[in-house]
Design a protein around this motif. Structure first.
Motif, PDB file in Angstrom:
ATOM      1  N   ILE A   1       1.440  -0.851  -0.257  1.00  8.66           N
ATOM      2  CA  ILE A   1       0.206   0.087   0.309  1.00  8.66           C
ATOM      3  C   ILE A   1       0.484   1.638  -0.059  1.00  8.66           C
ATOM      4  O   ILE A   1       1.801   1.556   1.278  1.00  8.66           O
ATOM      5  CB  ILE A   1      -1.050   0.332   1.155  1.00  8.66           C
ATOM      6  N   LEU A   2       0.561   1.651  -0.746  1.00 10.47           N
ATOM      7  CA  LEU A   2       1.527   3.504  -1.329  1.00 10.47           C
ATOM      8  C   LEU A   2       1.494   4.264   0.132  1.00 10.47           C
ATOM      9  O   LEU A   2       0.770   4.281   0.326  1.00 10.47           O
ATOM     10  CB  LEU A   2       1.772   3.796  -2.741  1.00 10.47           C
ATOM     11  N   SER A   3       2.095   5.229  -0.126  1.00  8.56           N
ATOM     12  CA  SER A   3       2.252   6.458   0.662  1.00  8.56           C
ATOM     13  C   SER A   3       1.319   7.252   1.619  1.00  8.56           C
ATOM     14  O   SER A   3       1.068   7.184   2.277  1.00  8.56           O
ATOM     15  CB  SER A   3       3.719   6.980   0.000  1.00  8.56           C
ATOM     16  N   THR A   4       0.707   7.593   0.443  1.00  6.57           N
ATOM     17  CA  THR A   4      -0.441   8.726   0.994  1.00  6.57           C
ATOM     18  C   THR A   4      -1.706   8.157   1.623  1.00  6.57           C
ATOM     19  O   THR A   4      -2.472   8.095   1.663  1.00  6.57           O
ATOM     20  CB  THR A   4      -1.232   9.475  -0.835  1.00  6.57           C
TER      21      THR A   4
ATOM     22  N   SER B   1      11.748  -1.053  -2.359  1.00  3.51           N
ATOM     23  CA  SER B   1      11.558  -0.311  -1.437  1.00  3.51           C
ATOM     24  C   SER B   1      11.341   1.055  -2.183  1.00  3.51           C
ATOM     25  O   SER B   1      11.666   1.288  -3.782  1.00  3.51           O
ATOM     26  CB  SER B   1      13.196  -0.283  -0.585  1.00  3.51           C
ATOM     27  N   SER B   2      12.182   1.765  -1.270  1.00  2.00           N
ATOM     28  CA  SER B   2      11.197   3.279  -2.365  1.00  2.00           C
ATOM     29  C   SER B   2      12.275   4.024  -1.008  1.00  2.00           C
ATOM     30  O   SER B   2      13.201   4.384  -0.182  1.00  2.00           O
ATOM     31  CB  SER B   2       9.773   2.991  -1.234  1.00  2.00           C
ATOM     32  N   ILE B   3      11.999   5.377  -2.136  1.00  2.95           N
ATOM     33  CA  ILE B   3      12.624   6.632  -1.557  1.00  2.95           C
ATOM     34  C   ILE B   3      11.995   7.504  -0.295  1.00  2.95           C
ATOM     35  O   ILE B   3      12.933   8.117   0.462  1.00  2.95           O
ATOM     36  CB  ILE B   3      12.918   7.758  -2.082  1.00  2.95           C
TER      37      ILE B   3
ATOM     38  N   MET C   1       3.649   6.157   7.327  1.00  4.26           N
ATOM     39  CA  MET C   1       3.803   4.648   7.661  1.00  4.26           C
ATOM     40  C   MET C   1       4.517   4.295   7.227  1.00  4.26           C
ATOM     41  O   MET C   1       5.419   2.785   6.916  1.00  4.26           O
ATOM     42  CB  MET C   1       2.417   3.964   7.801  1.00  4.26           C
ATOM     43  N   TYR C   2       4.445   4.019   4.882  1.00  4.39           N
ATOM     44  CA  TYR C   2       4.709   3.314   3.923  1.00  4.39           C
ATOM     45  C   TYR C   2       6.439   3.473   4.130  1.00  4.39           C
ATOM     46  O   TYR C   2       6.505   2.293   4.188  1.00  4.39           O
ATOM     47  CB  TYR C   2       4.312   3.697   2.709  1.00  4.39           C
ATOM     48  N   GLY C   3       7.128   4.578   4.729  1.00  2.00           N
ATOM     49  CA  GLY C   3       8.142   4.314   4.596  1.00  2.00           C
ATOM     50  C   GLY C   3       8.300   3.645   6.196  1.00  2.00           C
ATOM     51  O   GLY C   3      10.263   3.032   5.681  1.00  2.00           O
TER      52      GLY C   3
ATOM     53  N   GLY D   1      -2.060   5.683  -5.207  1.00  2.00           N
ATOM     54  CA  GLY D   1      -1.554   6.470  -3.674  1.00  2.00           C
ATOM     55  C   GLY D   1      -0.966   6.900  -3.136  1.00  2.00           C
ATOM     56  O   GLY D   1      -0.565   5.788  -2.169  1.00  2.00           O
ATOM     57  N   GLY D   2       0.004   7.444  -4.217  1.00  2.00           N
ATOM     58  CA  GLY D   2       1.712   7.118  -3.925  1.00  2.00           C
ATOM     59  C   GLY D   2       1.294   9.129  -3.394  1.00  2.00           C
ATOM     60  O   GLY D   2       0.437   9.365  -3.803  1.00  2.00           O
ATOM     61  N   THR D   3       2.639   8.983  -3.450  1.00  2.00           N
ATOM     62  CA  THR D   3       2.783  10.532  -3.572  1.00  2.00           C
ATOM     63  C   THR D   3       3.846  11.133  -4.353  1.00  2.00           C
ATOM     64  O   THR D   3       3.974  12.331  -4.347  1.00  2.00           O
ATOM     65  CB  THR D   3       3.531  10.979  -1.381  1.00  2.00           C
ATOM     66  N   SER D   4       4.511  10.262  -4.758  1.00  2.00           N
ATOM     67  CA  SER D   4       5.334  10.661  -6.138  1.00  2.00           C
ATOM     68  C   SER D   4       4.312  10.603  -7.925  1.00  2.00           C
ATOM     69  O   SER D   4       5.045  10.987  -8.155  1.00  2.00           O
ATOM     70  CB  SER D   4       6.599   9.877  -5.885  1.00  2.00           C
ATOM     71  N   ASP D   5       2.612  10.866  -7.450  1.00  2.00           N
ATOM     72  CA  ASP D   5       1.800  10.514  -8.458  1.00  2.00           C
ATOM     73  C   ASP D   5       2.105  11.924  -9.375  1.00  2.00           C
ATOM     74  O   ASP D   5       1.308  11.484  -9.746  1.00  2.00           O
ATOM     75  CB  ASP D   5       1.226  10.194  -7.741  1.00  2.00           C
ATOM     76  N   TYR D   6       2.117  13.037  -8.637  1.00  2.00           N
ATOM     77  CA  TYR D   6       1.694  14.033  -9.202  1.00  2.00           C
ATOM     78  C   TYR D   6       2.861  14.270 -11.117  1.00  2.00           C
ATOM     79  O   TYR D   6       2.213  14.487 -11.617  1.00  2.00           O
ATOM     80  CB  TYR D   6       2.547  15.354  -8.623  1.00  2.00           C
TER      81      TYR D   6
ATOM     82  N   THR E   1       9.902  15.747   2.352  1.00  2.00           N
ATOM     83  CA  THR E   1      10.950  14.782   2.853  1.00  2.00           C
ATOM     84  C   THR E   1      11.598  13.964   2.771  1.00  2.00           C
ATOM     85  O   THR E   1      12.628  13.587   3.677  1.00  2.00           O
ATOM     86  CB  THR E   1      10.563  14.284   4.706  1.00  2.00           C
ATOM     87  N   TRP E   2      11.618  14.035   1.192  1.00  2.00           N
ATOM     88  CA  TRP E   2      12.262  12.652   0.668  1.00  2.00           C
ATOM     89  C   TRP E   2      13.112  13.514  -0.169  1.00  2.00           C
ATOM     90  O   TRP E   2      13.152  14.605  -0.145  1.00  2.00           O
ATOM     91  CB  TRP E   2      11.625  12.631  -0.829  1.00  2.00           C
ATOM     92  N   PRO E   3      14.411  12.873  -0.403  1.00  2.00           N
ATOM     93  CA  PRO E   3      15.658  13.234  -1.094  1.00  2.00           C
ATOM     94  C   PRO E   3      15.201  13.838  -2.327  1.00  2.00           C
ATOM     95  O   PRO E   3      14.812  13.495  -3.130  1.00  2.00           O
ATOM     96  CB  PRO E   3      16.531  12.253  -1.047  1.00  2.00           C
TER      97      PRO E   3
HETATM   98  N1  SER Z   1       6.415   5.840  -4.970  1.00  2.00           N
HETATM   99  C1  SER Z   1       5.907   5.910  -3.602  1.00  2.00           C
HETATM  100  C2  SER Z   1       5.471   6.766  -3.573  1.00  2.00           C
HETATM  101  O1  SER Z   1       4.793   8.019  -3.852  1.00  2.00           O
HETATM  102  C3  SER Z   1       7.240   6.379  -3.199  1.00  2.00           C
HETATM  103  O2  SER Z   1       7.824   4.986  -3.192  1.00  2.00           O
HETATM  104  O3  SER Z   1       4.447   6.332  -2.406  1.00  2.00           O
END
Ligand code: SER
Length: 338
Positions: A79-82, A123-125, A153-155, A203-208, A299-301
């Motif tokens: 389940i992605l970050s958002t 895994s993920s940034i 929570m995802y991180g 449901g991710g936060t890099s989805d933009y 907060t992500w690089p």
């Molecule tokens: N793309 C993922 C997210 O936005 C990050 O790994 O949740």
């Protein structure tokens, strides 16, 4: 005789789509696909078998062990970050307990087979957590071992599951008298934001970035939920698939880490917008930052250092920013939607 298969969990997700298509087109791999959602029809025929089910269903996983010889696991279900922030405890169950179930399945398979089962883990940034935007802007390329203080929570789940992978690879049942040296061969990649021309994330936060592109190509309005100056590392899906496959094939003796950063390019949201608007001049895109989601992205690089992957297993993306847009994303989305 049990049939030899590669198990892909989260098969109907974005990476699952890319991975199944790759195996079907390039390798004679028998795929056992698992997802809670039905698998898209075009992928079903490419798999040896698809099972609609939950990674939290231990009975189901037990039956898989009995029926198949699973040599490699791509554990993509998550389940992605958002989405995870809307129900953190459920996300924890799926992301952590689900992974634990798969690790246990891998160990059991390894014991049957008398050799380690390869366990590939995206895994993920999101495992990084920079304290403020000034630190983010000043930090440049982040190496794997620093700023691992996730705020989502995802991180937290991804970071902990990396540790579980290390435990199952090196220390599983370390005090048992009948200690079995055969365990798993866990390999993880910390992916940046991923952009596919054929699927969109959920449901991710890099989805933009992917959302902006796909909305513009479909002629739909898009309200971008981050500021124009927002910067994250990104990569196109073919490179993400390539990274997983190359890490899977890498000689174990060359791997100094269990977890590797990979990246390709890192445009600001404004740069991304400029490219999209040039390709789709009538696109209706505006920036309407959502403070909470912006807070996560901040907060992500802005960039990650993937030199360990380059040194250890020869990692190099095929698509830099220009190639990504001109040879993959733009032609493919235009063909798809126009
Ligand atoms: N793309 C993922 C997210 O936005 C990050 O790994 O949740």
């Amino acid at each position: 005789m049990r049939k030899e298969v590669v198990l892909i969990t989260g098969a109907n997700g974005e990476i699952g789509h890319g991975l199944i298509s790759h195996f079907a087109e390039n390798e004679k791999t028998h795929i056992l696909a698992l997802d809670v959602m039905p698998l898209d029809d075009d992928l079903r025929s490419k798999c040896e078998r698809f099972i609609q089910g939950d990674i939290l269903d231990q009975m189901l996983l037990g039956r898989l062990v009995a029926e198949y010889e699973i040599r490699t696991i791509y554990h993509l279900a998550s389940i992605l970050s958002t989405k995870a922030e809307y129900n953190p405890e459920t996300a924890h169950r799926v992301n952590v307990e689900g992974t634990l179930n798969l690790l246990r399945l891998a160990v059991e398979q390894a014991t049957w087979q008398g050799k380690p089962v390869k366990f590939l883990y995206p895994s993920s940034i999101a495992v990084y957590g920079l304290p403020d935007i000034a630190t983010k802007n000043a930090s440049g390329k982040i190496k794997e071992e620093i700023w691992c203080q996730p705020t989502t929570m995802y991180g937290c789940n991804k970071l902990y599951c990396e540790q579980l992978g290390r435990y199952y690879t090196k220390y599983y049942r370390q005090l048992a008298a009948d200690k079995n040296p055969i365990g798993i061969d866990f390999r993880a990649i910390r992916f940046p934001g991923l952009i596919s021309a054929v699927t969109t994330p959920t449901g991710g936060t890099s989805d933009y970035c992917p959302e902006m592109l796909h909305h513009a190509a479909m002629g739909k309005e898009y309200r971008c939920f981050v500021r124009p100056d927002t910067q994250l590392p990104f990569m196109v899906m073919p490179d993400a698939i390539k990274a997983l496959l190359e890490l899977e094939k890498a000689d174990q003796s060359n791997l100094s880490n269990l977890v590797y950063n990979v990246t390709s390019f890192n445009p600001s949201a404004q740069e991304f917008y400029d490219i999209v608007i040039k390709a789709f001049p009538n696109a209706d895109i505006t920036f309407e930052p959502d403070i909470a989601r912006q807070g996560i992205v901040d907060t992500w690089p802005a960039d990650v250092d993937d030199s360990a992957a380059t040194t250890d297993w020869g990692w190099r993306p095929d698509f830099d920013q220009e190639r990504a847009f001109n040879e993959y994303l733009l032609p493919a989305v235009k063909e798809r939607y126009l």
